[in-house]
Scaffold this active site. Sequence first.
Site, short mmCIF file in Angstrom:
data_model
loop_
_atom_site.label_atom_id
_atom_site.label_comp_id
_atom_site.label_asym_id
_atom_site.label_seq_id
_atom_site.Cartn_x
_atom_site.Cartn_y
_atom_site.Cartn_z
N ASP B 81 0.82 -1.21 0.00
CA ASP B 81 0.00 0.00 0.00
C ASP B 81 0.85 1.26 0.00
OD1 ASP B 81 -2.25 -1.46 -0.07
OD2 ASP B 81 -2.72 -1.27 2.07
N GLY B 82 1.98 1.21 0.68
CA GLY B 82 2.85 2.38 0.71
C GLY B 82 3.38 2.74 -0.66
N ASP B 186 -5.94 13.50 20.86
CA ASP B 186 -4.57 13.19 20.45
C ASP B 186 -4.31 13.57 19.00
OD1 ASP B 186 -4.03 12.27 22.91
OD2 ASP B 186 -3.99 10.14 22.41
#
Lengths: 60, 568
Positions: B81-82, B186
């Site tokens: 996927d990267g 966060d």
Amino acid sequence: MISFSAIYATTTFHFTSGDLVVLFLVLNVVAFPGSLVAGYFADRFGPEVAPWSAASGCGC
Amino acid sequence: MLRPRATRRRPRRIPPRRRPRQAGHAARGSASPSELGAWLRAAAWPCASTSAPRARSARRTASARTRSRRAPDLVIVAGGDGTLLSAARFAGPLGIPILGVNFGGLGFMTELQPEELYTALARVLRGAYDDRRARGAARADSAADGRILGEHALLNDAVVTKTALARMLVIELRIDAELVATYTSDGLIVATPTGSTAYNLSAGGPILDPRMSAFVIAPICPHAMSYRPLVVPGSVRIEVTLRSLTEEAYLTLDGQVGFPMRPDRRDRRRPPPALGAAAARRAPRASSRSCSASSTGATVERLPTARRGRQPVLRSSSWCLFDFANSSYTTLIMTVVYSVYFRDAVVGRADNRGDRLWGIANFLAMAVVAFASPILGAISDYSGRRKFFLDRDHAADGPRRRRSCSSSGPGDVDRTGSSCTSSRRSGSRAGTSSTTRSSPTSRPPRRSGACPGWAWAIGYAGGLLSLALCFPLIGRPLRDAAGRARSACDLESADLVRPRGRVLPRLRAPVLSSGCESLPQGRLAGFRAYATAGFRRTAETLRHLGRYRRDRSISSSPRSSSPTESPP
């Protein structure tokens, strides 16, 4: 205004048909580079500051 | 990468489907770049390969090919996927389809297994492959103090997270310049439908169908339980601003690129920067960064129609050819020749009746365009039939009507003034509006709605050419005014309309904007929905215009010392 420009020219300044064509030829010749320059400034600096940029650029 | 060949009309021979000889790694070995290249060359598709470490050079190669009008038709990504996300950063903005083959660890987006490659590739080359899984794409701008620092293609998500210390961030969320919430969390995730199964899913966000045009906004571990993931339409503009004064945060796009963020200390009542007004410059040290993501629209078209790489400059220039031909009519007929002929010959009165009728005819034409454009625009946008409407506008402004202009003689005031002039003027202006409506797909999003300057220049060039061609006819003395008008109209109809008729069928219809799936089908229901959408869009534009002026007046007035807005 553009739609009435030829009528205004013939009525007020007594332009003939040939004069009208020459007038709009000159206008288009000037408008062609003008739109290129103003369009460049509009894309570069945005439409709000483009007139001032074009004016200052032409002034310089 | 596949490149189009010069001769594309002859039928291609698709190599027979190859069975995977072995399973596992051996099968993966059968899809090596060399074998894949040989297979594609056998199918008469030239290709070029590059490796992941040379992604930067691949981007340069794609950019160079775009400039040379030889953009790849398809990018085949072999990896995880990267790797696909990395390829999408340069292929996505060019509109080049991506076919992912999973050779990596995570293969959510690289859906094809190596043994399926040749089967799927044969379907792609036949034009029978339609992948609906990875379609949502977006654009993210990083900005500082109202200045756009850069534009980035986005396929998965934009994530704002804290850096070193485990302390919460204060993040402000605005949608279409409206304050939605101020999160204490966060971080915050803005995900496309494709990216909804990534970080967003881990953060508790919903999964979106990739065919949807939407964004999902999910806070990461929010302090308040009331802040839940939010799904918004893909047509909105989302602005995320860091409001924490002490904590540092990071903006990560698709997990590929990241930017440090600094708190924005600007007055909260100040309107967000207009995308078209800020210059994209790289600031050496930004005092704040925000991410504004706006959808570029879901790709609805099938893969075969997307074979040629979409090139914004080419698309824009193609659509501007209409203005090139249309200006000949506006300049030559409406301005120079026919207005005077109408007043002097058709009306032929010494009083101002000719001027008045000419003004009324033009007013009626403009009124028709003003009231009909929102509905026609909505229909053409939502139904994806911009090209059809442009063709109809051309027909309404067609050669026969132009010749009827020259055939009208003295005394034909009613027929010429009330119907012929108005309808031709309406068709001309509606055609110009159609080309302007194509700007959201032919112009960068932050330039949407603004016709480029060189497009105006092309229009003036068309008027200049028509005047030069007609100068010998109009300039020399003819027997009467009707003869001059007839000569000009016939020349304009015969010579300058024909290229438009030839060019129009060959133009690519622009990619549709969002929302085409949401309108009801059926002729009557569709028309009502389109009309409602058109009027709703017009009202929304007017509301935005009023709000923009109000916000500008607020920002130009002396600011108050404390922010007054609070989350709803």
